[in-house]
Design an enzyme around this catalytic site. Structure first.
Site, PDB file in Angstrom:
ATOM      1  N   CYS A  41       0.881  -1.641  -0.013  1.00  0.00           N
ATOM      2  CA  CYS A  41      -0.221  -0.403   0.198  1.00  0.00           C
ATOM      3  C   CYS A  41       1.047   1.738  -0.437  1.00  0.00           C
ATOM      4  CB  CYS A  41      -0.760  -0.046   0.998  1.00  0.00           C
ATOM      5  SG  CYS A  41      -2.088   1.604   1.458  1.00  0.00           S
ATOM      6  N   CYS A  52      -0.650   3.905   2.290  1.00  0.00           N
ATOM      7  CA  CYS A  52      -0.324   3.463   3.377  1.00  0.00           C
ATOM      8  C   CYS A  52       1.255   3.345   3.752  1.00  0.00           C
ATOM      9  CB  CYS A  52      -0.344   2.531   4.089  1.00  0.00           C
ATOM     10  SG  CYS A  52      -1.785   1.872   3.636  1.00  0.00           S
ATOM     11  N   ASP A  53       2.152   3.662   3.504  1.00  0.00           N
ATOM     12  CA  ASP A  53       3.778   3.821   3.709  1.00  0.00           C
ATOM     13  C   ASP A  53       3.817   4.478   2.806  1.00  0.00           C
ATOM     14  OD1 ASP A  53       2.795   1.635   5.511  1.00  0.00           O
ATOM     15  OD2 ASP A  53       2.737   0.052   3.585  1.00  0.00           O
TER      16      ASP A  53
END
Ligand code: NAP
Length: 309
Positions: free
Chosen positions: A134, A137-138
Site C-alpha cells: 500500500c 499507507c507506507d
C-alpha cells in the site's frame, strides 16, 4: 436480527447496493470489516470516476460514499463474516468473527479482493520492514529514498506515479515489456524522470538485515543477468485474490475463487448475489463496482418481491 437483505462489504459495490436496497424500502444490514471505501481507501488519486474532472483522492471519495449512505437507515454491522449458511425458512445465516450472527432473506456479496503476495524469497522476513502492499499507507516512510515497485497492471503504474512524487527514485520492475495497465499511466511513467523501467525482469530475492530491507536481486528473464537494486522499500502490485472463502459450496466460483454470476449479478445459489471485484469479470473499476452494486440490488429486490409474495 433478521433483515430483508444483508450486504457484505462496504466498498463502492457494497455501499451502492445498500443505498439502492434501502431506498426501495427494504431493511438492510451492511457488514463492514473495516472503514468504508474498500480499495478506494488505499488508492491515492482516482482519475477515471465520472464527475471529478480533476480527479479525486481515494479517501475523499470513500468519505463521500459513506456520507451519502449515512443519509439512510442502514444497519451498520462491524465484523468479519466467517460463514454464510442456508437456514430454516429460506433464510441465510451470516456468522461474524466475534460470535455474532444475523439472518437475511437475500445476501449481496461485495467483499472485493485483497493483494496477492509476490512469492519471492525474503517477502515474509521483510513484510512491514520494507515490503509493502500500500503506497498510500507506507509511501511517506520512504520520503527522499529509493524504492522498487513490482507489477505491470493499473495498480503498479498508478502507485509508481504516486511514489515518484514522494521518494528519490522508483524502479518499476515488470516481467514483460508490455504493460497490462492503461496507456495513459504508461505514458506518464515514461515521461517521469525519477522512474526507471526495469522490464522483462523478475525479483529473485528481497535482501536486508536487522534494520530492514536494503536491496532486491532482479533477474532479466531473457538473458538471466542478475542486477542488485539498492532500495529500502518494495511495493508489491502483482494482482488481487478474491475474498470469497466464507461462502457455501453452492456459490460457484472460478479456479481463482472469483464468484461466477449472470448479467443480473445472480450467483448459482438462489438469494445470493455478488457485485464488484469479488466477481469473475474483466473490468475492475470503481465505476464498474458501482454499476454491479446497483444491478445486484435490483436483482435482490425482485427476489425479495417473490420471497414476500
Ligand atoms: P492486474 O491487472 O492483475 O495486474 C497484475 C500485474 O502483476 C500484471 O502486470 C502481471 O504481469 C504482474 N504479475 C502477476 N504475477 C506476478 C508475479 N508473480 N511476478 C511478477 N509480476 C506478476 O492487477 P492490479 O494492477 O492489482 O489490478 C487489479 C484490477 O483492478 C484490474 O482489473 C485493474 O484494471 C483494476 N484497477 C484499476 C485501476 C484504475 O483503472 N485506475 C487502478 C487499480 C486497479 P502480466 O501483465 O505479465 O500478467
Amino acid at each position: 436480527m433478521l433483515y430483508d437483505a444483508a450486504v457484505i462489504g462496504a466498498g463502492p459495490a457494497g455501499i451502492t447496493a445498500a443505498l439502492y436496497l434501502v431506498r426501495s424500502g427494504v431493511s438492510v444490514a451492511l457488514v463492514e470489516s473495516s472503514a468504508p471505501g474498500g480499495q478506494v481507501l488505499s488508492t491515492a488519486e482516482i482519475e477515471n470516476y465520472p464527475g471529478f474532472p480533476k480527479g479525486v483522492k481515494g479517501w475523499e471519495l470513500a468519505d463521500l460514499f459513506d456520507a451519502h449512505l449515512a443519509e439512510y437507515p442502514v444497519a451498520r454491522v462491524r465484523g468479519d463474516v466467517t460463514s454464510v449458511e442456508a437456514a430454516e425458512g429460506g433464510l441465510y445465516r451470516i456468522a461474524l468473527s466475534e460470535g455474532e450472527a444475523l439472518e437475511a432473506k437475500a445476501v449481496v456479496v461485495c467483499t472485493g479482493a485483497k493483494h496477492r503476495d509476490l512469492g519471492a524469497p525474503g517477502e515474509d522476513s521483510f513484510r512491514g520492514r520494507g515490503v509493502s502492499y500500500c503506497a498510500v499507507c507506507d509511501g511517506n516512510f520512504y520520503r527522499g529514498r529509493d524504492v522498487v515497485v513490482v507489477g505491470g497492471g493499473n495498480s503498479a503504474l498508478e502507485e509508481a506515479l504516486y511514489l515518484s512524487r514522494i521518494v528519490n527514485k522508483v524502479y518499476l520492475v515488470h516481467r514483460r515489456d508490455a504493460f497490462r495497465g492503461a496507456k495513459v499511466y504508461e505514458n506518464k511513467i515514461r515521461e517521469t524522470e525519477n522512474i526507471e523501467l526495469v522490464t522483462k525482469s523478475v525479483i529473485d530475492e528481497i535482501r536486508g538485515g536487522n534494520a530492514g530491507m536494503d536491496s532486491v536481486a532482479v533477474r532479466n528473464v531473457e538473458n538471466g543477468d542478475i542486477r542488485i537494486i539498492e532500495a529500502e522499500g518494495l511495493f508489491v502490485y502483482v494482482g488481487m485474490a478474491p475474498v470469497s472463502s466464507f461462502l457455501p459450496a453452492a456459490v460457484e466460483r472460478d479456479a481463482a475463487g472469483f464468484i461466477i454470476t449472470d448479467a443480473e449479478m445472480c450467483t448459482s445459489a438462489s438469494g445470493i448475489f455478488a457485485a464488484g471485484d469479488v466477481r469473475a469479470k474483466r473490468c475492475r473499476q470503481v465505476s464498474s463496482a458501482v454499476g454491479d452494486g446497483a444491478t445486484a440490488a435490483t436483482a435482490a429486490l425482485t427476489y425479495l418481491e417473490h420471497w414476500n409474495a
